[in-house]
Design a protein around this motif. Structure first.
Motif, PDB file in Angstrom:
ATOM      1  N   GLU A  29     -23.678  -5.725 -40.594  1.00 34.37           N
ATOM      2  CA  GLU A  29     -22.319  -5.455 -41.060  1.00 34.37           C
ATOM      3  C   GLU A  29     -21.377  -6.594 -40.673  1.00 34.37           C
ATOM      4  N   LEU A  30     -21.546  -7.123 -39.469  1.00 29.29           N
ATOM      5  CA  LEU A  30     -20.726  -8.244 -39.020  1.00 29.29           C
ATOM      6  C   LEU A  30     -20.946  -9.462 -39.911  1.00 29.29           C
ATOM      7  N   ARG A  31     -22.196  -9.765 -40.210  1.00 27.15           N
ATOM      8  CA  ARG A  31     -22.500 -10.903 -41.091  1.00 27.15           C
ATOM      9  C   ARG A  31     -21.920 -10.696 -42.492  1.00 27.15           C
ATOM     10  N   GLU A  32     -22.023  -9.472 -42.995  1.00 32.36           N
ATOM     11  CA  GLU A  32     -21.505  -9.171 -44.329  1.00 32.36           C
ATOM     12  C   GLU A  32     -19.982  -9.334 -44.379  1.00 32.36           C
ATOM     13  N   LEU A  33     -19.294  -8.898 -43.335  1.00 31.44           N
ATOM     14  CA  LEU A  33     -17.841  -9.049 -43.279  1.00 31.44           C
ATOM     15  C   LEU A  33     -17.427 -10.515 -43.189  1.00 31.44           C
ATOM     16  N   GLY A  34     -18.174 -11.274 -42.422  1.00 30.46           N
ATOM     17  CA  GLY A  34     -17.801 -12.660 -42.166  1.00 30.46           C
ATOM     18  C   GLY A  34     -16.851 -12.734 -40.984  1.00 30.46           C
ATOM     19  N   ALA A  35     -16.709 -13.913 -40.430  1.00 30.43           N
ATOM     20  CA  ALA A  35     -15.933 -14.099 -39.206  1.00 30.43           C
ATOM     21  C   ALA A  35     -14.470 -13.718 -39.375  1.00 30.43           C
TER      22      ALA A  35
END
Length: 109
Positions: A29-35
């Motif tokens: 989920e973190l990767r999908e959202l992006g930084a």
């Protein structure tokens, strides 16, 4: 449930707990959202803005060590961080003011 956030390079249990408070439950989920979007959610959930924390996240999502960020790249990330902070952080505002701003009753600072 997915892979733990702390499985991402540079991100430990403390960052994982902050992500959980922001509703980010997995590395996927973190990767999908992006930084940028993820950091915005962290600020919205009450995390205090800190530039090093932001660029550690950016570097980690790229699979790089946290101290790999230098020069022009670091300056560009600082501009992105400042923009996210300005849009998402209500430093100096009371909770009431922040809530009123959220529903459009008072002008955003």
């Amino acid at each position: 449930m997915g892979t733990p956030v702390s499985s991402i390079r540079n991100l430990g249990p403390s960052f994982e707990a902050a992500c959980a408070r922001a509703g980010i439950r997995s590395a996927e989920e973190l990767r999908e959202l992006g930084a940028d979007a993820a950091y915005g959610r962290l600020l919205e959930s009450g995390a205090r803005p800190h530039f090093i924390g932001y660029y550690v996240l950016v570097m980690g999502l790229q699979g790089r060590t946290w101290n790999d960020c230098r020069g022009a790249e670091k300056a560009a990330l600082r501009k992105r961080f400042d923009a996210i902070k300005a849009a998402k952080s209500d430093e100096g505002r009371s909770r009431l003011e922040a809530a009123l701003d959220e529903i459009g009753v008072i002008e955003r600072r």
